[in-house]
Design a protein around this motif. Structure first.
Motif, PDB file in Angstrom:
ATOM      1  N   ASP A 153       0.851  -0.956   0.125  1.00 11.66           N
ATOM      2  CA  ASP A 153      -0.098  -0.008  -0.045  1.00 11.66           C
ATOM      3  C   ASP A 153       0.801   1.225  -0.035  1.00 11.66           C
ATOM      4  OD1 ASP A 153       1.092  -0.196   2.459  1.00 11.66           O
ATOM      5  OD2 ASP A 153      -0.840   0.115   3.557  1.00 11.66           O
ATOM      6  N   GLU A 154       2.120   1.182  -0.749  1.00 16.84           N
ATOM      7  CA  GLU A 154       2.902   2.367  -0.702  1.00 16.84           C
ATOM      8  C   GLU A 154       3.166   2.847  -2.175  1.00 16.84           C
ATOM      9  OE1 GLU A 154       6.658   3.074   2.062  1.00 16.84           O
ATOM     10  OE2 GLU A 154       7.272   1.483   0.588  1.00 16.84           O
ATOM     11  N   TYR A 155       3.005   3.935  -2.309  1.00 20.73           N
ATOM     12  CA  TYR A 155       3.028   4.698  -3.573  1.00 20.73           C
ATOM     13  C   TYR A 155       4.237   5.827  -3.564  1.00 20.73           C
ATOM     14  CZ  TYR A 155      -1.562   2.514  -4.058  1.00 20.73           C
ATOM     15  OH  TYR A 155      -2.550   1.529  -4.139  1.00 20.73           O
ATOM     16  N   ALA A 156       4.609   6.340  -4.833  1.00 20.85           N
ATOM     17  CA  ALA A 156       5.495   7.307  -4.755  1.00 20.85           C
ATOM     18  C   ALA A 156       5.213   8.066  -6.170  1.00 20.85           C
ATOM     19  CB  ALA A 156       6.873   7.012  -4.779  1.00 20.85           C
ATOM     20  N   ALA A 157       5.670   9.398  -5.882  1.00 19.74           N
ATOM     21  CA  ALA A 157       5.275  10.367  -7.247  1.00 19.74           C
ATOM     22  C   ALA A 157       6.718  11.179  -7.310  1.00 19.74           C
ATOM     23  CB  ALA A 157       4.314  11.238  -6.881  1.00 19.74           C
ATOM     24  N   LEU A 158       7.103  11.332  -8.437  1.00 21.83           N
ATOM     25  CA  LEU A 158       8.160  12.344  -8.977  1.00 21.83           C
ATOM     26  C   LEU A 158       7.411  13.766  -9.668  1.00 21.83           C
ATOM     27  CD1 LEU A 158      10.741  10.060 -10.161  1.00 21.83           C
ATOM     28  CD2 LEU A 158      10.758  10.860  -8.007  1.00 21.83           C
ATOM     29  N   LEU A 159       7.737  14.799  -9.085  1.00 27.37           N
ATOM     30  CA  LEU A 159       6.880  16.063  -9.658  1.00 27.37           C
ATOM     31  C   LEU A 159       7.968  17.155  -9.796  1.00 27.37           C
ATOM     32  CD1 LEU A 159       4.122  16.272  -7.003  1.00 27.37           C
ATOM     33  CD2 LEU A 159       4.210  14.904  -9.222  1.00 27.37           C
ATOM     34  N   PRO A 160       8.037  17.572 -11.099  1.00 25.42           N
ATOM     35  CA  PRO A 160       8.782  18.921 -11.326  1.00 25.42           C
ATOM     36  C   PRO A 160       8.606  19.858 -10.414  1.00 25.42           C
ATOM     37  CG  PRO A 160       7.982  17.979 -13.402  1.00 25.42           C
ATOM     38  CD  PRO A 160       7.290  17.484 -12.248  1.00 25.42           C
ATOM     39  N   ALA A 188      16.811  10.751  -2.835  1.00 28.98           N
ATOM     40  CA  ALA A 188      15.601  11.442  -2.912  1.00 28.98           C
ATOM     41  C   ALA A 188      14.310  10.399  -2.443  1.00 28.98           C
ATOM     42  CB  ALA A 188      15.173  11.238  -4.575  1.00 28.98           C
ATOM     43  N   LEU A 189      14.363   9.172  -2.464  1.00 26.55           N
ATOM     44  CA  LEU A 189      13.452   8.302  -1.714  1.00 26.55           C
ATOM     45  C   LEU A 189      13.681   8.306  -0.473  1.00 26.55           C
ATOM     46  CD1 LEU A 189      11.013   6.616  -2.934  1.00 26.55           C
ATOM     47  CD2 LEU A 189      12.512   4.648  -2.917  1.00 26.55           C
TER      48      LEU A 189
END
Length: 219
Positions: free
Chosen positions: A108-115, A168-169
């Protein structure tokens, strides 16, 4: 003529092999349940950002659902999967709106990379938490259910040149656990010098850690 016939005969096999190769490549970079990127896919997206142009600011968000086990226990794993898919779709929509990428890392773990077009990480954290917590209708042949789940969100402002896992993570991971420690259903932003909360506040090893060789799991 014989050569032409040979090529025509071989074409279905070549096309099938190309299809299989494309599917295998897709599978390496995507989560089979939700269709979003997986950890390897998100790392590839980060590598692409790092390779295209000079270093620039990047927001990394780590999103962990609060109390997901309760959904599985109450409604069954099938409906739990439906919830995971819906959450993935919502996070993907947010990432796309910001020109970024989203992934399901494990469980149930998500991630996102956003400028980083804005330094307002708090607003982005609030947006993710608010969108995730909107009611989710779980389909069923009979007795449909609507559930609400919250998320703890960790955010970090890094550069595209920073290592994906080690910086980052990892920083977003630290911030996410601070969000968990301070009550859940909220976000926390990584600050220089911030460290992982004491062990007793953590839920135990994460799925993505269990698949890493000893010594590689983040603290």
């Amino acid at each position: 003529m014989a050569l032409a016939l040979g090529r025509l005969t071989a074409w279905p096999t070549i096309r099938s092999l190309r299809t299989q190769l494309a599917h295998a490549t897709w599978s390496l970079l995507h989560d089979p349940l939700t269709g979003t990127l997986n950890r390897a896919g998100l790392q590839a997206a980060h590598a692409t950002l790092a390779e295209t142009g000079p270093a620039r600011p990047l927001i990394v968000a780590l999103i962990d659902l609060d109390g997901f086990k309760r959904v599985n226990d109450t409604h069954g794993h099938g409906r739990g999967d439906d919830l995971l898919i819906e959450v993935a779709d919502r996070i993907t929509d947010i990432a796309a709106l910001h020109g970024g990428a989203a992934a399901r890392l494990a469980g149930d773990e998500y991630a996102a990379l956003l400028p980083a077009r804005t330094d307002d990480l708090g607003r982005i954290g609030d947006t993710i938490a608010t969108i995730v917590t909107q009611p989710i209708a779980l389909p069923a042949n009979s007795n449909p259910a609507t559930v609400t789940i919250t998320a703890s969100v960790g955010l970090a402002l890094v550069d595209t040149s920073d290592p994906f896992t080690e910086v980052a993570l990892h920083r977003a991971d630290i911030a996410m656990y601070h969000a968990k420690r301070t009550g859940r259903n909220r976000h926390a932003i990584y600050q220089p010098g911030m460290t992982m909360p004491p062990v007793q506040h953590r839920r135990g090893p994460r799925l993505r850690d269990r698949h890493q060789p000893a010594g590689e799991a983040t603290a």
